[in-house]
Design an enzyme around this catalytic site. Structure first.
Site, PDB file in Angstrom:
ATOM      1  N   ASP A 154     -17.323 -43.325 -12.252  1.00 36.44           N
ATOM      2  CA  ASP A 154     -17.298 -42.506 -11.032  1.00 36.44           C
ATOM      3  C   ASP A 154     -17.977 -43.234  -9.882  1.00 36.44           C
ATOM      4  OD1 ASP A 154     -15.947 -40.596 -12.463  1.00 36.44           O
ATOM      5  OD2 ASP A 154     -17.733 -39.416 -12.920  1.00 36.44           O
TER       6      ASP A 154
ATOM      7  N   LYS B 271      -7.297 -33.244 -13.714  1.00 41.84           N
ATOM      8  CA  LYS B 271      -7.426 -31.783 -13.916  1.00 41.84           C
ATOM      9  C   LYS B 271      -6.396 -31.008 -13.101  1.00 41.84           C
ATOM     10  CE  LYS B 271     -12.382 -31.920 -14.909  1.00 41.84           C
ATOM     11  NZ  LYS B 271     -12.751 -33.277 -14.420  1.00 41.84           N
TER      12      LYS B 271
ATOM     13  N   ASP C 249      -1.891 -26.371 -11.169  1.00 44.11           N
ATOM     14  CA  ASP C 249      -0.960 -25.612 -10.324  1.00 44.11           C
ATOM     15  C   ASP C 249       0.324 -25.297 -11.104  1.00 44.11           C
ATOM     16  OD1 ASP C 249       0.248 -24.511  -7.974  1.00 44.11           O
ATOM     17  OD2 ASP C 249      -0.902 -25.909  -6.747  1.00 44.11           O
TER      18      ASP C 249
HETATM   19  P1  5BU Z   1     -21.572 -37.911 -16.318  1.00 43.68           P
HETATM   20  O1  5BU Z   1     -22.031 -38.883 -15.276  1.00 43.68           O
HETATM   21  O2  5BU Z   1     -21.737 -38.479 -17.746  1.00 43.68           O
HETATM   22  O3  5BU Z   1     -22.149 -36.546 -16.172  1.00 43.68           O
HETATM   23  O4  5BU Z   1     -19.976 -37.818 -16.056  1.00 43.68           O
HETATM   24  C1  5BU Z   1     -19.134 -36.975 -16.766  1.00 43.68           C
HETATM   25  C2  5BU Z   1     -17.701 -37.194 -16.350  1.00 43.68           C
HETATM   26  O5  5BU Z   1     -16.851 -36.331 -17.107  1.00 43.68           O
HETATM   27  C3  5BU Z   1     -17.401 -36.890 -14.899  1.00 43.68           C
HETATM   28  O6  5BU Z   1     -16.411 -37.790 -14.460  1.00 43.68           O
HETATM   29  C4  5BU Z   1     -16.856 -35.478 -14.906  1.00 43.68           C
HETATM   30  O7  5BU Z   1     -15.910 -35.248 -13.875  1.00 43.68           O
HETATM   31  C5  5BU Z   1     -16.171 -35.428 -16.253  1.00 43.68           C
HETATM   32  N1  5BU Z   1     -16.169 -34.093 -16.878  1.00 43.68           N
HETATM   33  C6  5BU Z   1     -17.318 -33.413 -17.218  1.00 43.68           C
HETATM   34  O8  5BU Z   1     -18.415 -33.894 -16.991  1.00 43.68           O
HETATM   35  N2  5BU Z   1     -17.239 -32.191 -17.831  1.00 43.68           N
HETATM   36  C7  5BU Z   1     -16.069 -31.589 -18.118  1.00 43.68           C
HETATM   37  O9  5BU Z   1     -16.041 -30.511 -18.708  1.00 43.68           O
HETATM   38  C8  5BU Z   1     -14.894 -32.310 -17.750  1.00 43.68           C
HETATM   39  C9  5BU Z   1     -14.974 -33.532 -17.145  1.00 43.68           C
HETATM   40 BR1  5BU Z   1     -13.292 -31.562 -18.132  1.00 43.68          BR
END
Ligand code: 5BU
Length: 257
Positions: free
Chosen positions: A35, A90, A93
């Site tokens: 990210d 995600k 629609d």
């Molecule tokens: P983190 O930095 O480890 O918190 O990132 C988690 C990633 O997984 C982040 O890109 C979220 O958009 C993605 N994610 C999440 O955290 N939880 C969920 O339930 C879903 C996606 Br679906």
């Protein structure tokens, strides 16, 4: 629990077969969420961490300097290091709209993302719409059955509906985003985000469980780790640590079956 290799033979989904085999060959059930908001940072991290992961998860729409060569480069790196690309779009629609969002627009997601995910809130039409575009390209869909965030509305009745919808469309759906194993179909792959070395939360509702909890206790297959790797002083070392922790846990789970 059956090994990933055995599970490759228990699904008819071509991408699930390939992913299971890759996980076994590469000995990795780690997915990294990259990210970051600059394309060079994304590509540099993908190149460094690529050898450790089975799936690279993107949020392509957070890039501030996206150009179409980013997806070309991502595909090149996926081939070089042998991982699959998962755009965490995600979709949410009606079928017609998601098919356009998947295939068209600036990002042309279907052209490069092996995996995408969708909420089931709109009903099965969302799967049909994505399938029309993705299935002929050999892509796969993950259904959002449970979210990691505090207060998520994805309770167990909701998750059950996701499992039923997945079974109805197992020619395109190959698994779930969930916080635990939900389906006894060995062809369905469970991906779990919200994973860190220690349990906890962030300031905006994210909740974390450990690799051990996700794989050994809750029997999921692939852990998705973001900031604990991308924000580490040495992201490659952090990825290696998560990779071996996750692989060790799944080996234990397979051994005690
Ligand atoms: P983190 O930095 O480890 O918190 O990132 C988690 C990633 O997984 C982040 O890109 C979220 O958009 C993605 N994610 C999440 O955290 N939880 C969920 O339930 C879903 C996606 Br679906």
């Amino acid at each position: 629990m059956l090994s990933f290799f055995k599970r490759a033979n228990l699904t008819l989904h071509p991408l699930a077969q390939k992913l299971f085999k890759l996980m076994e060959q590469k000995q990795s059930n780690l997915s990294v969420a990259l990210d970051v908001t600059k394309k060079q940072a994304l590509l540099d991290l993908a190149d460094r961490i690529g050898p450790e992961i089975c799936v690279l998860k993107t949020h392509i729409d957070i890039l501030e300097d996206y150009t179409p060569d980013v997806s070309v480069e991502l595909k090149r790196l996926a081939h070089k290091h042998q991982f699959y690309l998962f755009e965490d779009r995600k979709f949410a629609d009606i079928g017609n709209t998601v098919s356009l969002q998947y295939e068209k627009g600036i990002y042309r997601i279907a052209e490069w993302a092996d995996l995408v995910n969708a909420h089931i809130v709109p009903g099965p039409g969302i799967i049909e719409g994505l399938k029309q575009v993705g299935k002929p390209l050999g892509r796969g869909l993950l259904l959002l059955a449970e979210m990691s965030s505090a207060g998520a509305l994805t309770d167990s009745a909701y998750a059950k509906k996701a499992v039923a919808m997945a079974e109805e469309h197992s020619d395109f759906v190959l698994g779930f985003i969930s916080q635990r194993k939900l389906s006894d179909n060995p062809g369905m792959i469970h991906f779990t985000p919200g994973v860190k070395m220690h349990e906890g939360k962030d300031a905006l509702g994210q909740r974390y469980i450990t690799v051990e909890e996700a794989i050994c206790q809750r029997k999921t297959d692939v852990v998705i780790v973001g900031r604990d790797i991308t924000g580490a002083s040495d992201p490659l070392a952090a990825a290696k640590m998560y990779r071996s922790a996750a692989w060790e846990c799944s080996n234990k789970a397979h051994a005690f079956s």
